[in-house]
Design a protein around this motif. Structure first.
Motif, PDB file in Angstrom:
ATOM      1  N   VAL A 196     -25.409 -67.095  13.239  1.00 48.31           N
ATOM      2  CA  VAL A 196     -25.163 -67.272  11.804  1.00 48.31           C
ATOM      3  C   VAL A 196     -24.600 -65.975  11.229  1.00 48.31           C
ATOM      4  O   VAL A 196     -25.040 -64.875  11.596  1.00 48.31           O
ATOM      5  N   THR A 197     -23.641 -66.107  10.328  1.00 50.59           N
ATOM      6  CA  THR A 197     -23.007 -64.939   9.735  1.00 50.59           C
ATOM      7  C   THR A 197     -22.497 -65.288   8.350  1.00 50.59           C
ATOM      8  O   THR A 197     -22.774 -66.373   7.826  1.00 50.59           O
ATOM      9  N   ILE A 198     -21.787 -64.363   7.730  1.00 46.47           N
ATOM     10  CA  ILE A 198     -21.007 -64.661   6.533  1.00 46.47           C
ATOM     11  C   ILE A 198     -19.576 -64.248   6.836  1.00 46.47           C
ATOM     12  O   ILE A 198     -19.319 -63.466   7.747  1.00 46.47           O
ATOM     13  N   SER A 199     -18.623 -64.788   6.092  1.00 46.06           N
ATOM     14  CA  SER A 199     -17.221 -64.429   6.267  1.00 46.06           C
ATOM     15  C   SER A 199     -16.824 -63.581   5.063  1.00 46.06           C
ATOM     16  O   SER A 199     -16.788 -64.068   3.936  1.00 46.06           O
ATOM     17  N   GLU A 200     -16.533 -62.295   5.310  1.00 50.00           N
ATOM     18  CA  GLU A 200     -16.443 -61.348   4.185  1.00 50.00           C
ATOM     19  C   GLU A 200     -15.527 -60.175   4.527  1.00 50.00           C
ATOM     20  O   GLU A 200     -15.410 -59.774   5.688  1.00 50.00           O
ATOM     21  N   MET A 201     -14.880 -59.613   3.514  1.00 49.57           N
ATOM     22  CA  MET A 201     -14.085 -58.406   3.711  1.00 49.57           C
ATOM     23  C   MET A 201     -14.966 -57.167   3.577  1.00 49.57           C
ATOM     24  O   MET A 201     -16.074 -57.217   3.017  1.00 49.57           O
ATOM     25  N   ALA A 202     -14.471 -56.052   4.091  1.00 50.16           N
ATOM     26  CA  ALA A 202     -15.235 -54.809   4.036  1.00 50.16           C
ATOM     27  C   ALA A 202     -15.596 -54.456   2.598  1.00 50.16           C
ATOM     28  O   ALA A 202     -16.717 -54.019   2.312  1.00 50.16           O
ATOM     29  N   TYR A 203     -14.664 -54.674   1.674  1.00 58.01           N
ATOM     30  CA  TYR A 203     -14.904 -54.318   0.281  1.00 58.01           C
ATOM     31  C   TYR A 203     -16.074 -55.093  -0.313  1.00 58.01           C
ATOM     32  O   TYR A 203     -16.809 -54.574  -1.156  1.00 58.01           O
ATOM     33  N   GLY A 204     -16.259 -56.338   0.126  1.00 59.26           N
ATOM     34  CA  GLY A 204     -17.387 -57.123  -0.368  1.00 59.26           C
ATOM     35  C   GLY A 204     -18.717 -56.470  -0.044  1.00 59.26           C
ATOM     36  O   GLY A 204     -19.652 -56.479  -0.859  1.00 59.26           O
ATOM     37  N   TYR A 205     -18.808 -55.910   1.171  1.00 58.15           N
ATOM     38  CA  TYR A 205     -20.009 -55.157   1.537  1.00 58.15           C
ATOM     39  C   TYR A 205     -20.075 -53.834   0.779  1.00 58.15           C
ATOM     40  O   TYR A 205     -21.137 -53.438   0.276  1.00 58.15           O
ATOM     41  N   GLN A 206     -18.954 -53.155   0.690  1.00 59.65           N
ATOM     42  CA  GLN A 206     -18.934 -51.825   0.090  1.00 59.65           C
ATOM     43  C   GLN A 206     -19.331 -51.846  -1.378  1.00 59.65           C
ATOM     44  O   GLN A 206     -20.076 -50.978  -1.843  1.00 59.65           O
ATOM     45  N   GLU A 207     -18.855 -52.853  -2.129  1.00 56.98           N
ATOM     46  CA  GLU A 207     -19.170 -52.880  -3.544  1.00 56.98           C
ATOM     47  C   GLU A 207     -20.624 -53.277  -3.807  1.00 56.98           C
ATOM     48  O   GLU A 207     -21.119 -53.107  -4.923  1.00 56.98           O
ATOM     49  N   ASN A 208     -21.298 -53.773  -2.772  1.00 51.19           N
ATOM     50  CA  ASN A 208     -22.711 -54.121  -2.887  1.00 51.19           C
ATOM     51  C   ASN A 208     -23.598 -53.187  -2.064  1.00 51.19           C
ATOM     52  O   ASN A 208     -24.738 -53.529  -1.737  1.00 51.19           O
ATOM     53  N   ASP A 218     -27.735 -56.539   8.375  1.00 49.49           N
ATOM     54  CA  ASP A 218     -28.838 -56.592   9.340  1.00 49.49           C
ATOM     55  C   ASP A 218     -29.126 -58.016   9.784  1.00 49.49           C
ATOM     56  O   ASP A 218     -29.498 -58.260  10.938  1.00 49.49           O
ATOM     57  N   ALA A 219     -28.963 -58.972   8.855  1.00 50.98           N
ATOM     58  CA  ALA A 219     -29.348 -60.361   9.132  1.00 50.98           C
ATOM     59  C   ALA A 219     -28.333 -61.097   9.994  1.00 50.98           C
ATOM     60  O   ALA A 219     -28.710 -61.909  10.850  1.00 50.98           O
ATOM     61  N   ILE A 220     -27.038 -60.843   9.803  1.00 54.72           N
ATOM     62  CA  ILE A 220     -26.022 -61.627  10.494  1.00 54.72           C
ATOM     63  C   ILE A 220     -26.009 -61.327  11.992  1.00 54.72           C
ATOM     64  O   ILE A 220     -26.344 -60.225  12.425  1.00 54.72           O
ATOM     65  N   GLY A 256     -21.388 -51.900  11.518  1.00 52.77           N
ATOM     66  CA  GLY A 256     -21.704 -53.236  12.024  1.00 52.77           C
ATOM     67  C   GLY A 256     -22.710 -53.304  13.136  1.00 52.77           C
ATOM     68  O   GLY A 256     -22.918 -54.378  13.720  1.00 52.77           O
ATOM     69  N   GLU A 257     -23.336 -52.180  13.468  1.00 56.82           N
ATOM     70  CA  GLU A 257     -24.452 -52.172  14.422  1.00 56.82           C
ATOM     71  C   GLU A 257     -24.066 -52.711  15.794  1.00 56.82           C
ATOM     72  O   GLU A 257     -24.882 -53.299  16.512  1.00 56.82           O
ATOM     73  N   GLY A 258     -22.800 -52.517  16.169  1.00 54.05           N
ATOM     74  CA  GLY A 258     -22.346 -52.931  17.490  1.00 54.05           C
ATOM     75  C   GLY A 258     -22.162 -54.427  17.665  1.00 54.05           C
ATOM     76  O   GLY A 258     -22.039 -54.907  18.798  1.00 54.05           O
ATOM     77  N   LYS A 259     -22.141 -55.169  16.557  1.00 51.17           N
ATOM     78  CA  LYS A 259     -22.013 -56.626  16.657  1.00 51.17           C
ATOM     79  C   LYS A 259     -20.564 -57.040  16.913  1.00 51.17           C
ATOM     80  O   LYS A 259     -19.623 -56.338  16.564  1.00 51.17           O
ATOM     81  N   LYS A 260     -20.419 -58.192  17.550  1.00 53.03           N
ATOM     82  CA  LYS A 260     -19.106 -58.755  17.833  1.00 53.03           C
ATOM     83  C   LYS A 260     -18.339 -58.951  16.535  1.00 53.03           C
ATOM     84  O   LYS A 260     -18.896 -59.398  15.520  1.00 53.03           O
ATOM     85  N   ILE A 261     -17.026 -58.635  16.555  1.00 53.46           N
ATOM     86  CA  ILE A 261     -16.185 -58.729  15.364  1.00 53.46           C
ATOM     87  C   ILE A 261     -15.070 -59.743  15.589  1.00 53.46           C
ATOM     88  O   ILE A 261     -14.377 -59.716  16.615  1.00 53.46           O
ATOM     89  N   TYR A 262     -14.916 -60.638  14.621  1.00 55.86           N
ATOM     90  CA  TYR A 262     -13.753 -61.515  14.550  1.00 55.86           C
ATOM     91  C   TYR A 262     -13.058 -61.274  13.209  1.00 55.86           C
ATOM     92  O   TYR A 262     -13.720 -61.073  12.190  1.00 55.86           O
ATOM     93  N   PHE A 263     -11.722 -61.311  13.192  1.00 51.73           N
ATOM     94  CA  PHE A 263     -10.969 -61.359  11.947  1.00 51.73           C
ATOM     95  C   PHE A 263     -10.773 -62.837  11.623  1.00 51.73           C
ATOM     96  O   PHE A 263     -10.044 -63.536  12.330  1.00 51.73           O
ATOM     97  N   THR A 264     -11.404 -63.323  10.574  1.00 50.75           N
ATOM     98  CA  THR A 264     -11.364 -64.749  10.274  1.00 50.75           C
ATOM     99  C   THR A 264     -10.306 -65.075   9.212  1.00 50.75           C
ATOM    100  O   THR A 264      -9.329 -65.761   9.502  1.00 50.75           O
TER     101      THR A 264
END
Length: 346
Positions: A196-208, A218-220, A256-264
């Motif tokens: 389970v994950t969310i689909s998000e840009m870096a800025y979405g995380y950065q502004e929060n 941590d959760a995804i 990203g704590e070493g998690k697998k990355i996809y560009f969606t």
């Protein structure tokens, strides 16, 4: 709070702290390109296997081009889904479909599963929040989770479940609530080993950053990252976009704590519109630049392969201009804008 009853129900599925589903041997144990799903050359069995053991390919094989985002707001027929998914597989060596938008027709995801199984492609499923602040997403969540459990083929084609498209940037939920939703869904799907994950840009995380974004990270289980350099204040032409791409990619690598990355949600528009306007006066939107952006990604296959967590796999957003004007490989007339034969390995 309106989310608590659902979270309480899902608590019954809770499991002890576990590794990401992408690390579990029941999902990913082989890199053999002919014996794991959805590798190119893999032959779909006539019946569903008895378990997920040896089923999914190792994430380290899923870098470079892996497939298309595909909008389902048109509620395509099963016939159309089968046609498009098979074309993605056979004509472009796509291994995955990343869903975009929503279709609220009863049982629609069953058709997605059937088309994916028929074509031999995996799916990044999506719970669509929308843009009006409504609660329709809750019903979509419940129905999708139900089908993932009830359809015997669903766990064999569903690679990941995404909560929303840019939910942090759109502030659809408080980050702590979004993280709780992710955690609850992980517990619900633990027996199916669906990340389970969310689909998000870096800025979405950065502004929060000061508002709970780390809880979501941590959760995804994996990172479905948006990469849309056309909207950068530094954008010009697509063939000069690599520094913009690398800036956001480096942020995901560092955080990203070493998690697998996809560009969606990943692309460059061929036209501008009311909802697609640049933030740089030098940004150019035309077919040549759309072509050049994907050529740029293709040229950096080796760079993507080396990223920790299993490399970076990238989707083209989106399959056709009929779905989202300017972003498609196919124009509204149904014609290819240009030949497309990207690398799936290097």
């Amino acid at each position: 709070m309106v989310f608590l009853p659902f979270l309480a129900v899902l608590a019954a599925f809770a499991v002890s702290t576990r590794a990401s589903p992408l690390d579990q041997p029941t999902r990913t144990v082989t890199t053999d390109a002919t014996s794991c799903f959805p590798a190119l050359g893999f032959k779909m069995p006539s019946n569903t296997p008895s378990s997920l053991t040896n089923w999914w390919c190792d994430p380290s094989t899923e870098y470079g081009f892996i497939g298309f985002s595909y909008e389902v707001t048109a509620c395509q027929s099963l016939t159309q889904l089968k046609k498009d998914f098979l074309q993605i597989r056979q004509n472009f060596n796509g291994r995955y479909i990343r869903l975009y938008g929503f279709c609220d027709n009863a049982g629609f995801y069953n058709n997605i599963v059937e088309a994916a199984w028929d074509a031999g492609v995996g799916v990044h499923a999506l719970i669509w929040f929308g843009f009006d602040g409504g609660n329709e997403w809750m019903d979509r969540r419940n129905k999708l989770l139900g089908i993932l459990h009830s359809n015997e083929k669903a766990k064999f084609v569903t690679r990941a479940l995404q909560f929303g498209s840019e939910p942090l940037f759109d502030s659809v939920l408080d980050p702590s609530v979004l993280a709780a939703q992710v955690t609850a869904a992980k517990s619900n799907l633990s027996s199916l080993h669906i990340p389970v994950t969310i689909s998000e840009m870096a800025y979405g995380y950065q502004e929060n950053e000061d508002n709970g974004a780390q809880d979501v990270l941590d959760a995804i289980d994996l990172i479905d990252a948006h990469m849309l350099p056309f909207f950068s204040t530094e954008a010009s032409t697509a063939n000069k976009a690599w520094p913009i791409v690398l800036t956001d990619l480096d942020w995901f690598i560092d955080n990203g704590e070493g998690k697998k990355i996809y560009f969606t949600e990943n692309g460059w528009p061929s036209v501008t519109s009311d909802g697609v306007q640049p933030n740089s006066p030098s940004a150019v939107a035309n077919v040549q630049n759309e072509h050049d952006y994907y050529s740029l990604l293709d040229a950096h296959c080796e760079d993507f392969k080396q990223v920790k967590g299993g490399g970076v796999g990238w989707f083209w957003h989106i399959y056709s201009d009929d779905m989202e004007p300017g972003y498609g490989l196919y124009s509204t007339s149904g014609k290819l804008k240009f030949p497309f034969s990207p690398r799936t390995s290097c």
